[in-house]
Design a protein around this motif. Structure first.
Motif: not given
Lengths: 355, 187
Positions: A257, A260-261, A263-264, A267, A337-340, B62-63
């Protein structure tokens, strides 16, 4: 074939069936309960074996016995449950038997919580059983990849006569995603199971399944044989993905998981003008050390990110071998965790360097 | 539709929050888009707080988690307060104003009260508040056609609850209707 929406845990159950699973033995624990729930119905309806054992210890020893009879067998559990199975896992590797173990991680230590975590990296890759043994560990990042790996894992286990563990966090087990169940898997030549203890009418001599070797010279020889096998696993089954490595200023290492976070986050970072690459280990043991050869020599550093307080970090430090500065970012206890947060971790990389 | 839409649906356990979200994820899958549904709830179920996150995306997702959503469907007051500041600029909030009496303002976000309890009671079943909210959402977002949703409903309810499809379809239509009329008032 059109895609279907499936919950991760149910997809694990169905994928195991598609992989040829003959029997499931397990004991309930959140957040993996939908695996036995799904299989309790399916296996019985299809004349296969489903047993809810009296404990995790009993379940893994049932796996030991049924694997010894040459059947394709599995168990699934979550963190404290996998802890209880460690003795059995060591015996199964010693006796060179194939099986599938699905571990759906929750927060620890102890009973911990029921929210998603990656704090069982050590448990999966180092193990808690005794002896010079390894379990082949895969850590998929999507439900699709989980299905594809599970379908293949009985073949891999049979080929090497060794347990395969599929390690996911509770989020992958609990969420639903669009998946294609019919993706083809790699075909392998599998030798006949002439070692199986499935009755004298099925084999000429006496077959013995055991992990006991009293003679130290014989036991050393047995261990050397296991080591040779593990070298083959390292050579043939190491899996990873490298993303955006060419012009990377930083490289993040993440699995499951967390990847994936990340990967975002890549971006978002790109929009901010920061080029970051990703190494995603798919096999955790064997750990993909060779992925680190693809890191450009002029990067500013490597950031290891986990939903734990730094376990894969050890393998990252070993693979990096002192070449680049290494930082760490992690949340634990069931916090996702958040992407941020990953974006901020890269921005303040210098503060997170592991000395 | 944008390349990806993030939707958060929140309320009490038992209000059908999870099912409403699943229907959107099933609809995405059946339209050959990528759907993702992830639940968040404590050990308690009925009466506790529950929310789910749905992502509908043209590209691989993704996320699986997001800080801010494009759209928020809040079934009760605590959910509205908890998540109203986590909606993206230009997004919208639909909230259950049968249970929330205060007027809510969020800068850059359209906020619409939908009396889902009242509408459901008029239809004769408080149990379909989630479908009323879903209908309002479908009308406001234009994310899926009715034909897709009806197909998904039949699948999700299955043979055992096939007799419930009609009531659920009615509830969705009532939710849509409320938003349509809202549009007229504003015009």
């Amino acid at each position: 074939m059109p895609k279907v929406l499936m919950k991760g845990n149910e997809a694990i159950g169905l994928a195991a069936v598609l992989g040829g699973c003959d029997a499931f033995y397990g004991y309930p624990i959140t957040p993996q309960n939908e695996i036995p729930e799904y299989l309790s119905k399916y296996m019985i309806e299809h004349n296969k074996v489903f047993v809810q054992a009296e404990s995790e210890v009993a379940a893994i020893n049932m796996v030991y016995g049924a694997a010894g009879a040459g059947k394709r067998v599995m168990t699934s559990s979550s963190s404290p449950g996998i802890a209880l199975k460690q003795e059995g896992i060591s015996y199964i590797t010693g006796a060179e038997l194939p099986c599938l173990i699905v571990s759906v991680m929750r927060g620890g230590p102890g009973l911990g919580g029921i929210q998603p975590s990656q704090a069982d990296y050590y448990q999966a890759t180092r193990g808690g059983g005794n002896g010079d043994y390894h379990v082949i560990v895969f850590a998929p990042e999507t439900i699709q990849e989980t299905i594809d790996i599970i379908k293949e894992s009985f073949d891999i286990a049979d080929y090497y006569r060794n347990p395969v563990m599929v390690l996911v966090d509770g989020l992958l087990g609990q969420m639903m995603e669009s998946v294609d169940l019919n993706k083809p898997i790699k075909k392998r030549f599998l030798p006949p199971k002439d070692w199986a203890t499935n009755g004298m009418k099925n084999h000429s001599g006496r077959n013995v399944v055991s992990s006991l070797n009293i003679d130290p010279q014989k036991l050393e020889n047995h261990n050397l044989k296991l080591q040779a096998k593990y070298q083959n696993v390292i050579k043939n089954e190491t899996r990873f993905e490298c993303i955006n490595m060419e012009k990377a200023e930083y490289v993040i290492v993440a699995y499951g998981t967390m990847s994936r976070i990340v990967r975002s986050a890549l971006e978002v970072l790109k929009e901010k003008g920061i080029n970051v690459g990703l190494i995603r280990p798919i096999s955790l043991w064997p750990f993909p050390k060779e992925a680190f050869k693809q890191i450009p020599s002029n990067i500013k550093g490597i950031l290891c990110t986990e939903m734990s307080l730094g376990q894969m970090l050890d393998d990252v430090l070993i693979a990096n071998n002192g070449k680049h500065p290494v930082g760490f970012f992690g949340r634990t206890g069931g916090m996702i965790p958040e992407v941020e947060e990953v974006v901020r971790a890269i921005e303040r990389f210098q503060e997170t360097v592991v000395k | 539709m944008n390349d990806a839409v993030n939707i958060r649906i929140a309320g009490f356990g038992g209000q059908g929050v999870m099912m409403a979200g699943q229907i959107l994820a099933y609809a995405a899958t059946s339209e050959d888009l990528n759907g993702l549904w992830s639940p968040s709830y404590g050990p308690e179920t009925r009466g506790g707080t529950a929310n789910c996150a749905v992502i509908v995306s043209k590209k691989p997702i993704n996320s699986p988690v997001f800080l801010k959503s494009h759209h928020l469907l809040a079934f009760n007051y605590p959910s509205l307060i908890k998540f109203m500041d986590r909606v993206k600029q230009g997004g919208f909030i639909l909230y259950n104003n049968s249970l929330v009496s205060e007027t809510v303002l969020v800068e850059g976000v359209e906020v619409i009260g939908v009396p889902i309890n009242d509408i459901a009671l008029e239809l004769g079943s408080i149990q379909v508040i989630n479908m009323v909210m879903l209908g309002a959402y479908l009308e406001k977002s234009k994310i899926f056609e009715d034909s897709t949703i009806h197909k998904v409903l039949a699948y999700v309810l299955g043979e055992r609850k096939a007799h419930m499809v009609e009531l659920n379809v009615k509830a969705i239509e009532a939710g849509r209707d409320f938003i349509r009329k809202q549009g007229l008032i504003h015009a």
